[in-house]
Motif scaffolding. Sequence first.
Motif, PDB file in Angstrom:
ATOM      1  N   VAL A 289       8.475  -7.319 -38.832  1.00  0.00           N
ATOM      2  CA  VAL A 289       7.831  -7.452 -37.523  1.00  0.00           C
ATOM      3  C   VAL A 289       6.487  -8.116 -37.788  1.00  0.00           C
ATOM      4  O   VAL A 289       5.599  -7.497 -38.377  1.00  0.00           O
ATOM      5  CB  VAL A 289       7.629  -6.095 -36.830  1.00  0.00           C
ATOM      6  CG1 VAL A 289       6.898  -6.278 -35.502  1.00  0.00           C
ATOM      7  CG2 VAL A 289       8.970  -5.389 -36.619  1.00  0.00           C
ATOM      8  N   PRO A 290       6.305  -9.383 -37.424  1.00  0.00           N
ATOM      9  CA  PRO A 290       5.068 -10.098 -37.781  1.00  0.00           C
ATOM     10  C   PRO A 290       3.815  -9.341 -37.358  1.00  0.00           C
ATOM     11  O   PRO A 290       3.713  -8.861 -36.225  1.00  0.00           O
ATOM     12  CB  PRO A 290       5.202 -11.426 -37.038  1.00  0.00           C
ATOM     13  CG  PRO A 290       6.681 -11.632 -36.899  1.00  0.00           C
ATOM     14  CD  PRO A 290       7.243 -10.257 -36.685  1.00  0.00           C
ATOM     15  N   CYS A 291       2.876  -9.202 -38.311  1.00  0.00           N
ATOM     16  CA  CYS A 291       1.573  -8.557 -38.072  1.00  0.00           C
ATOM     17  C   CYS A 291       1.748  -7.205 -37.404  1.00  0.00           C
ATOM     18  O   CYS A 291       1.042  -6.865 -36.442  1.00  0.00           O
ATOM     19  CB  CYS A 291       0.672  -9.461 -37.223  1.00  0.00           C
ATOM     20  SG  CYS A 291       0.228 -11.000 -38.046  1.00  0.00           S
ATOM     21  N   ASN A 292       2.666  -6.409 -37.925  1.00  0.00           N
ATOM     22  CA  ASN A 292       2.948  -5.118 -37.304  1.00  0.00           C
ATOM     23  C   ASN A 292       1.851  -4.102 -37.611  1.00  0.00           C
ATOM     24  O   ASN A 292       1.566  -3.820 -38.771  1.00  0.00           O
ATOM     25  CB  ASN A 292       4.290  -4.581 -37.805  1.00  0.00           C
ATOM     26  CG  ASN A 292       4.650  -3.259 -37.145  1.00  0.00           C
ATOM     27  OD1 ASN A 292       4.248  -3.003 -36.015  1.00  0.00           O
ATOM     28  ND2 ASN A 292       5.403  -2.429 -37.853  1.00  0.00           N
ATOM     29  N   GLY A 293       1.260  -3.545 -36.564  1.00  0.00           N
ATOM     30  CA  GLY A 293       0.297  -2.460 -36.702  1.00  0.00           C
ATOM     31  C   GLY A 293       0.750  -1.188 -36.021  1.00  0.00           C
ATOM     32  O   GLY A 293      -0.020  -0.237 -35.898  1.00  0.00           O
ATOM     33  N   ASP A 294       2.011  -1.148 -35.575  1.00  0.00           N
ATOM     34  CA  ASP A 294       2.544  -0.019 -34.820  1.00  0.00           C
ATOM     35  C   ASP A 294       3.581   0.721 -35.665  1.00  0.00           C
ATOM     36  O   ASP A 294       4.673   0.203 -35.908  1.00  0.00           O
ATOM     37  CB  ASP A 294       3.185  -0.523 -33.532  1.00  0.00           C
ATOM     38  CG  ASP A 294       3.671   0.611 -32.640  1.00  0.00           C
ATOM     39  OD1 ASP A 294       3.619   1.774 -33.069  1.00  0.00           O
ATOM     40  OD2 ASP A 294       4.110   0.316 -31.511  1.00  0.00           O
ATOM     41  N   PRO A 295       3.297   1.939 -36.108  1.00  0.00           N
ATOM     42  CA  PRO A 295       4.264   2.690 -36.912  1.00  0.00           C
ATOM     43  C   PRO A 295       5.604   2.904 -36.220  1.00  0.00           C
ATOM     44  O   PRO A 295       6.630   3.043 -36.887  1.00  0.00           O
ATOM     45  CB  PRO A 295       3.548   4.021 -37.168  1.00  0.00           C
ATOM     46  CG  PRO A 295       2.091   3.720 -37.013  1.00  0.00           C
ATOM     47  CD  PRO A 295       2.023   2.668 -35.950  1.00  0.00           C
TER      48      PRO A 295
END
Length: 556
Positions: free
Chosen positions: A392-398
Amino acid sequence: MSAGPAGATPPVPAGRQGRRGRHVAAASARYCVVVPTVGRPGLARLLTTLVGQEGPAPVQVVVVDDRPTDPGTRDGASLSGRRADPAQDPCERACAQAREAGLDVLLVRSGGRGAAAARNAGWRRARTEWIVFVDDDVELPAGWARALAADLADCPADVGGVQGRLVVPLPQGRRPTDWERGTAGLETAAWITADMAYRREALVDVGGFDERFPRAFREDSDLALRVQDAGWRLVRGEHTSVRPVRPADDLASARQQRGNADDVLMGALHGPRWRQRAEAAVGRLPWHAVTVAAGAGTLAAAATGRRRVAAVAAAGWLGLTADFAWRRIAPGPRSGDEVRRMLLTSALIPPLAVWHRLRGELAWRGPGRPASWPPPVRAVLFDRDGTLVHDVPCNGDPDLVRPVDGAAEALARVRAAGLATAIVSNQPGVGRGLLTTAQVDAVNARVEELLGPFDAVVYCPDGPDAPSPYRKPEPGMVLEAARRLGVTPAECLLIGDIGADVEAALAAGARAVLVPTPLTRPEEVEATAAVVGSLPEAVDLALAVAPPARQSGGRR
């Protein structure tokens, strides 16, 4: 697509003896040149002499910069750094000038791990039949490429290596110094990689250079003996290169005594007759030991008040030291500087030689014989996005973390085998301002919650526009992960989904396995030696080169 991880050692190919006498066609003698360097000025001169050679040009020149990596900034799992400005870097400038002149030059960095590791990082990136190792202080005369091509084309199929002829020009009008005479000895040395071509198949057979040799000393002799033990022949060719005598400071010959420790490793690996097989001179170590004993006797006798014994021992030490110094002074120019240098180093060399010999004995003559090269895998490193979890590109969501099929079971098998595990991941979204390190840490925590704990987690927040020594394909993260796990890079195997993962592993000295996804470019697949279809298959390869004891028990 491939039978084993990049860097693994397959068995000697069956039927090699049956190929004896069959010659390789001249058209098939394609080669790459590998040049290890530490940024010396000779690199630019070497590349200049390679431009415009008569005869077949190299398919590629791989320059391996082995200067140490900047320590960078470590903040928990985050590892950031910045390389020097390419415009100010001597390796970058020399390579750019060679590219402008028409050479296909690839610059690789190996992290300051020594000449053996640098050469491994170079040849493992090449895919030609022949790999030609050339030192960065060598110059190639006109006609070198033509003579090299003739040497390679004339090789029967059982020849694994061809040594070039080295010429060391000495000064005219005066006798050479001790340092110059020592350098001239390279002209008759056997199998040195100042100018040596190896068949890539032979290098794969033996796993390349043994990286336990930390200096440019004996690593080439060790490789030659192992290649011959694997059933290949080594021959001397007709192509000739020039090795000028480079400047040296007063203590250069004293520092060379560190090689006595490497001699112990050679003996431990190849037995007491290794010097005869490697055509290596015996040296003066026995006399150095007697000199040290005389000096120690002088000090001991003086400390206990035995003046007569001290005087006799001191006379012995002085006589031995004077004899050693004269043997070095007499053939030389006998100038004031040379005499001063010889007197100083003749007093220093015996104790240094004995010390390094003892250090080698402690390191390599302890319980058990040193293991063969390459070592088994003791740690498996994983790229995160696209390898362990869906990208998931640039994923910051767990909540968006989803493991790939079979990831949990594959990791359970790695841990059950007693192997260490680590994540090494580029996170350029931090450097581009699209993510925070707190978000990356939260996603990593979710990965561990779903897949189990890792022994180390390392990620690089630097963006693609920053010349970072840690962002893959640079080796910095792999080297740091190995350090945190307490293993050598050669004991690591990295599983990733793109070419940058493989390149980072090979530059660091680790094995690599590629598990392609729809985002993997075809040329990345083509360039990788070990390619499999799934993460569980990649783990199968890792376990195949792990220590047998670990496959049935826990970690040490």
